[in-house]
Design a protein around this motif. Structure first.
Motif, PDB file in Angstrom:
ATOM      1  N   LEU A  25       0.838  -1.211   0.000  1.00 29.16           N
ATOM      2  CA  LEU A  25       0.000   0.000   0.000  1.00 29.16           C
ATOM      3  C   LEU A  25       0.868   1.253   0.000  1.00 29.16           C
ATOM      4  N   SER A  26       1.903   1.236   0.823  1.00 30.15           N
ATOM      5  CA  SER A  26       2.709   2.451   0.907  1.00 30.15           C
ATOM      6  C   SER A  26       3.523   2.641  -0.369  1.00 30.15           C
ATOM      7  N   SER A  27       3.967   1.529  -0.994  1.00 26.79           N
ATOM      8  CA  SER A  27       4.730   1.689  -2.238  1.00 26.79           C
ATOM      9  C   SER A  27       3.824   2.109  -3.395  1.00 26.79           C
ATOM     10  N   MET A  28       2.520   1.884  -3.238  1.00 26.74           N
ATOM     11  CA  MET A  28       1.562   2.362  -4.256  1.00 26.74           C
ATOM     12  C   MET A  28       1.227   3.840  -4.063  1.00 26.74           C
ATOM     13  N   GLY A  29       1.729   4.405  -2.970  1.00 29.97           N
ATOM     14  CA  GLY A  29       1.501   5.829  -2.755  1.00 29.97           C
ATOM     15  C   GLY A  29       0.373   6.126  -1.774  1.00 29.97           C
ATOM     16  N   PHE A  30      -0.242   5.069  -1.206  1.00 27.26           N
ATOM     17  CA  PHE A  30      -1.278   5.319  -0.196  1.00 27.26           C
ATOM     18  C   PHE A  30      -0.603   5.647   1.133  1.00 27.26           C
ATOM     19  N   GLY A  31      -0.787   6.879   1.585  1.00 26.15           N
ATOM     20  CA  GLY A  31      -0.165   7.267   2.839  1.00 26.15           C
ATOM     21  C   GLY A  31      -1.120   7.027   3.998  1.00 26.15           C
TER      22      GLY A  31
END
Lengths: 80, 237
Positions: A25-31
């Motif tokens: 999720l974080s590598s997809m840009g979801f903060g």
């Protein structure tokens, strides 16, 4: 009656699956995701209308089979 | 000294005082049952029968083997459903009588689910199925399953599992250590197992569970014969 049972790993137990999903999720840009815990969702269609008896039954099912209480915790909801 | 061969394998019975009768339990989804029986019969020269998971009588066996595989498709949790197979009540009684039980891989998972051994299995830390040879360190030779090894001895055995990440809480771990129940540790942890634990026994030391496969490392053709040490320990009672 329908019982909805949620089984998740205890807080004290590391969840490698949840960790991997959190990283994705974080590598997809979801903060903003602090932690991810994965678990199981189990639906039971129950006969009978005795709510207290059903609750007791479900607890026994969770303790004996549906959850492994060494590593998992569980909770449930009942819908009429 | 003459060297007898049984089905082409050296007769290891000459090292034993008397033979051990093994019962290899077959669950739906077991897939190492044939390998176990093959090694016990043809390599170790012992008596070994298959026992269907619906059987309830294990009284004729000295040692019960719960083999590897994917019993009940690993549904719910590994070993969670197999643990309620009719044969498991007999396994419980067998253990209570002080007779031997060894669970290999999925068999270990079943022993954990049944409460015959403490702790539980989690998904491998890598989330990957690990299938390779690993090096193990014998932590205790004081058991029916490791008596033919030496503390600190290295064994090379293969692992093949997706859920071999052994977990026990601090209290259970302290107990395992205090009672010398950790029999095998990984030299290089392949799955995230707490304290590198690869194999443990119960307090009475007659129930043993391990993730590596000794039956896949008992013949030279398969790359290692270190697995025989485990079976030789059992048959030298």
């Amino acid at each position: 009656m329908k019982a909805k049972i949620y089984v998740t790993l205890k807080k004290s137990v590391l969840d490698p699956q949840g960790k991997a999903v959190g990283q994705a999720l974080s590598s997809m840009g979801f903060g903003g995701v602090r932690d991810v815990r994965m678990g199981k969702y189990i639906e039971l269609e129950m006969n009978g209308a005795d709510r207290a008896g059903t609750e007791k039954n479900i607890k026994a099912m969770c303790e004996k089979l549906l959850a492994n209480t060494v590593i998992e915790e569980y909770r449930w909801e009942i819908q009429n | 000294m003459s060297c007898f061969l049984i089905n082409g394998y050296p007769d290891t019975r000459s090292h034993t005082r008397f033979s051990v009768k093994f019962g290899v339990v077959v669950f739906p989804g077991s897939n190492c049952d044939e390998d176990c029986r093959h090694v016990l019969k043809n390599v170790m020269g012992q008596e070994a029968d298959f026992v269907w998971h619906k059987d309830r009588d294990l009284s004729r066996y000295d040692c019960v083997v719960l083999p590897g595989g994917f019993s009940y498709g690993d549904y719910l949790r590994t070993g969670a459903i197999a643990r309620f197979s009719p044969v498991m009540e007999a396994v419980q009684k067998h253990a209570e009588r002080g007779k031997l039980v060894i669970g290999i891989c999925n068999g270990f998972q079943i022993l954990l689910e049944s409460g015959l051994l403490p702790g539980a299995m989690l998904r491998n830390a890598s989330l990957k199925f690990v299938c390779k040879f690993v090096e193990l360190r014998v932590e205790s030779a004081d058991s029916a399953f490791t008596k033919k090894t030496k503390k600190g001895q290295r064994l090379r055995l293969p692992v093949a599992h997706g859920e071999g990440n052994y977990f026990a809480d601090d209290e259970a771990l302290a107990d395992l250590k205090k009672n010398d129940q950790i029999l095998l540790r990984y030299a290089d942890n392949p799955n995230g197992s707490v304290e590198d634990i690869a194999g443990i026994c119960n307090k009475k030391r007659n129930v043993f569970g391990l993730m590596p496969h000794p039956e896949r490392a008992s013949e030279r053709e398969l790359g290692s014969v270190d697995g025989r040490k485990i079976f030789e320990s059992i048959v030298s009672q």
